[in-house]
Enzyme design. Sequence first.
Site, PDB file in Angstrom:
ATOM      1  CG  HIS A  68      -1.481   1.236   1.254  1.00 59.05           C
ATOM      2  ND1 HIS A  68      -1.363   2.304   2.217  1.00 59.05           N
ATOM      3  CD2 HIS A  68      -2.835   1.735   0.668  1.00 59.05           C
ATOM      4  CE1 HIS A  68      -2.145   3.082   2.258  1.00 59.05           C
ATOM      5  NE2 HIS A  68      -3.026   3.096   1.300  1.00 59.05           N
ATOM      6  CD  GLU A  71      -2.724   2.641  -3.584  1.00 60.44           C
ATOM      7  OE1 GLU A  71      -2.811   3.757  -3.589  1.00 60.44           O
ATOM      8  OE2 GLU A  71      -3.209   1.661  -2.940  1.00 60.44           O
ATOM      9  CD  GLU A 148      -4.983   5.559   2.910  1.00 59.26           C
ATOM     10  OE1 GLU A 148      -3.709   5.856   2.696  1.00 59.26           O
ATOM     11  OE2 GLU A 148      -5.606   4.838   2.391  1.00 59.26           O
TER      12      GLU A 148
END
Lengths: 445, 428
Positions: A68, A71, A148
């Site tokens: 992630h 990404e 996040e």
Amino acid sequence: MLYKYLRVSLFSLLCSSSLIAAEVHEFFLDNGLQLIVKEDHRAPVVVSQVWYKVGASYEMEGKTGLSHMLEHMMFKGTEKYSPGEFSRIMAANGARENAFTGSDYTAYFQTLEKSRLYLSFEMEADRMRNLVLIEEEFSKERQVVTEERRRRTDDKPINQMYEYFMATAYQTSPYQHPIIGWMSDIQNYTLADLQTWYQRWYAPNNATVVVVGDVEAQAVLALAKKYFGPLKSSKIIPPYPRPEVEQFGIKRITVELPAKVPYLIMGYKTPVLKTLSEDNHQEAYALEVLAYILDGGDSARLSKNLIRGQEIASSVSTGYDPFSPLTELFSFSGIPTNSHTVHDLENALREQIQQLQTTLVDQTELERVKTQLRASQIYELDSVFYQGMKIGILETVGLDWQLFENYLDNIKAITAEQVQSVARKYLINKNLTVAILNPITGAKK
Amino acid sequence: MKFLSFLILVFSSPIFAIPTIQHWQTDNGAEVYFVPAPDLPMVNIEVVFDAGSARDGNKPGLAKLTNSLFTEGAGGQSADKIAEHFDNLGAEIGNSVNSDMAILSLRSLTETELLQPALEMLALLLLKPDFEETSFKRVQQQMLVSLQYQQQSPSAITKQAFYRAIYGTHPYATLAGGNPESVAALTRDDIKAFHARYYVAKNAMVTIVGALTRKSAETVAQRLVAQLPSGKTAPALPPVASLCKTKRIHIDHPSTQNHVLIGQPGIARGDPDHFTLYVGNYILGGSGLVSQLAEEVREKRGLAYSIYSYFAPRRVAGPFISGLETRNDQTAEALQVVQDTFQKFLNTKLSEETLKKAKQGITGMFPLRIKSNKNIIGYLSVIGFYRLPIDYLQKFNDNVEAVTVEMIQEAFQRRLHLDKLVIVTVGG
């Protein structure tokens, strides 16, 4: 140069008033890149998705969330483009773009006006091989990812409880770790970790490009050759298998967090198409039908009996994914009404399960599920993005996208006896994990 | 045969055209908006009433509870029977309420033996809802649990406080879900009275997108609303008062982040500044990672994952909102960055290059706005409900192109008042 037309197939949905068919083309470039094109000429748009076979389930302890994090870094520049330029160029061209990481895939996508597909290919091909990882960008983006995580998990009691539930249910499967990663892992990996991860997985022979929209397959192939064709392939070593060990009895946890309503999750370990032998594939379809019998619409059993009827649940749902690559959880989750407890809700759900084990489901319920699934296959065609998503997920987890062609037939073949049989075989205490969210007042203790 | 029909489909692919909206009225005064979409054998239908939460009066939650009860019993058919009816047809029935609209929606295949009975049932729900005691109590309880649940969500708490602060005594001050006291006090008589007043033909609109001819679309609309009493249109909503000064509100919550909303009343649908503010805000905070706010807050400083601003036009002045979430100890810094970015945006004329890129982005994205039946019906309901020009979609890109850097600066200076902002933070 490349193989052509390995398979051409019709996505045909039987429908008495008209035949909807869309041609799906599959190609492989010399460097191993897989390209799947589905034509949909309803509007002058195209969705382009690049799927990599890497995700949270590929990661090891101490490095959870690395896929992630990578990404995020994929937007931070290449030899040719500066950090953030990818998004700026896409925005100025009216593209809707983003990326997502799952347990078993990392995907990047753009939806754009059809003549601009080249732009997506050019820039995706560039960042597939030429990413430049910079310490300064990484340290800022690490902060963004911690924010996040706080937003998605740490400050959402149900999501935080779900993390603990998964970590309890799975003992050896990589599904025990959250996709975004544990906070301490996010805070500790290094630029070198990201570099290694990028080099290990980002290569044309580990990617599937899915294009759906108002395009012509041969033209897309030519474009793919031009931009992705020159990329070098890598030697990809698949991750070691880490199958879940057998479970022997119920696991239970209570999570006490500042919250206002209690919550229940129950999960039974169940097989999926990928873990079943070909002869037993019907078990996965039977579990899928079972999920719809319980929770496929307002007339399904949970709504009818637990939300209405006994009025035990304020909300309740089930989850099962037959297309997952590893052993799955057939799960139940819900909030009890104010006049009931999570224990009442658990008992009521167990009663529903018991009923499925002792009494054959009604033929009308089976018919209803089949009608609904037939309709939803047509409704899905209203979204180019979703059509691409279905193809991308199947290919990336190592199933064949053509499975969807026979999906409805496989569902239609399921009998009441098969539904009963999977309920008896898998929805049993031996496979069960139960988590309860117990709300407390004040701060986390 | 099968192969032939396949070929025809591929080679007769439709030439792109911006959908032309067809518009008419039923005999009893309901507006109908229709776009034919022949490619898929399905239809989306929305029946929209001017019965959103702005009509709650002094009973917050009333509009939503009323709207939730249609599928719970009608014409003597139980909730179980109604649910079975739609599910057995593969049809999807939905309901929703926002500040202005109350919507019942249906998605169905267009085969007559599926569509016809789905329409019959939807018409029955609209005409003869039972609002009986058991269902009423149950849905009321569900709304109360959902309000309790929102109290564990810093984002929901922030939103409630924000709307209360910018709208004061205006009906937009409470959200559709209401509050625990008012929802608990609602009665079946309240529901019946609300239904009788607002769910009438003159207050209704039908939007249809799907594989139907004009003639069948007329029949569909007629079937759905012809039997509704004509009734009266809803009265105009009161105007929204401007704020007099900045309001700073903090609510303690056991979370690791502060949730932040900053804003003030913005614009109504059809406002002459609409496109100017839309294009300007795209640059300020409406273009994802590329916006000025995202650049300052996220890209340069790593302070937040999500950071945005937008105008949400409504019947009367809807909000202008900017939001983010950040670790508790960074809240003051993040707030300062947002306010500085606002200030800079007002004080500095944008470069022609910046505007050009924004316009390219917005106009280039236009085909994406109308790529699916679902997208199109969304526009149809907004265009119809707010009586926007029927060629709104055709003129969209021209309206965007007409905006200049001078217009943006002038409109933002006139409409965005930095000395009168509501700032709500919720967290530790």
